[in-house]
Design an enzyme around this catalytic site. Structure first.
Site, PDB file in Angstrom:
ATOM      1  N   PHE A  74     -23.362  70.597  18.585  1.00 19.15           N
ATOM      2  CA  PHE A  74     -24.984  70.738  18.325  1.00 19.15           C
ATOM      3  C   PHE A  74     -25.019  72.340  18.656  1.00 19.15           C
ATOM      4  CE2 PHE A  74     -23.978  69.115  23.009  1.00 19.15           C
ATOM      5  CZ  PHE A  74     -24.332  69.532  23.282  1.00 19.15           C
ATOM      6  N   PHE A  76     -25.925  74.509  21.592  1.00 17.10           N
ATOM      7  CA  PHE A  76     -24.562  75.894  20.847  1.00 17.10           C
ATOM      8  C   PHE A  76     -23.894  74.820  21.946  1.00 17.10           C
ATOM      9  CE2 PHE A  76     -28.666  78.164  19.518  1.00 17.10           C
ATOM     10  CZ  PHE A  76     -27.815  78.552  17.703  1.00 17.10           C
TER      11      PHE A  76
END
Ligand SMILES: [Cu+2]
Length: 155
Positions: A74, A76
């Site tokens: 996802f 970051f």
């Protein structure tokens, strides 16, 4: 059709170079265990947190010295962010994206996947040397892309 002597030499040289290139590529691919992305199952990106096996990210023992490592990607990061792996175990990484396209690469291994939302990608590797490894995103995914990583400790 008449071919000049130099044309024949050049054609033969080109043919030999092409065959040598393909043999090198094939031997490398087989010896390092490279293969096309698995991409066999699908998952709704918005439902990743509720969909098995990504509802419980982490290491799952599947056999004698064999593990599945379920790691959703996802912005970051990856879940879990740091994981300990037993030395010499066969690890199959399973990942998918909750949002945009990410990368999932572990330098020094054969693991290098493009993580596309909606698809589950898998790669299998064995860590033969103890130490710290890093999972990196190698697909630009936004402002925090350069910070997107996870740590693997092999012991
Ligand atoms: Cu990224």
């Amino acid at each position: 059709m008449h071919l000049h002597k130099f044309e024949k030499i050049w054609l033969i040289f080109g043919g030999i170079t092409l065959v040598a290139f393909l043999i090198t590529l094939g031997v490398n691919a087989f010896s390092h265990g490279h293969h096309p992305p698995s991409d066999l199952s699908r998952v709704q990106p918005a439902m990743v947190d509720q969909t098995a096996p990504f509802d419980k990210p982490g290491l799952v023992k599947t056999g004698e010295n064999k593990y599945d490592l379920n790691m959703p990607s996802f912005v970051f990061g990856y879940a879990p962010n740091e994981i300990e792996i037993p030395l010499g175990a066969e690890i199959t990484f399973h990942t998918t994206s909750k949002d945009v396209v990410h990368g999932f690469a572990i330098p020094g291994t054969n693991v290098n996947m493009m993580v596309v939302p909606g698809h589950v990608n898998s790669a299998t590797t064995t860590f033969k040397k103890p130490g710290d490894y890093v999972i990196l995103c190698n697909e630009y995914c936004g402002a925090g892309h350069h910070m997107m990583m996870a740590k693997i400790v092999v012991k």
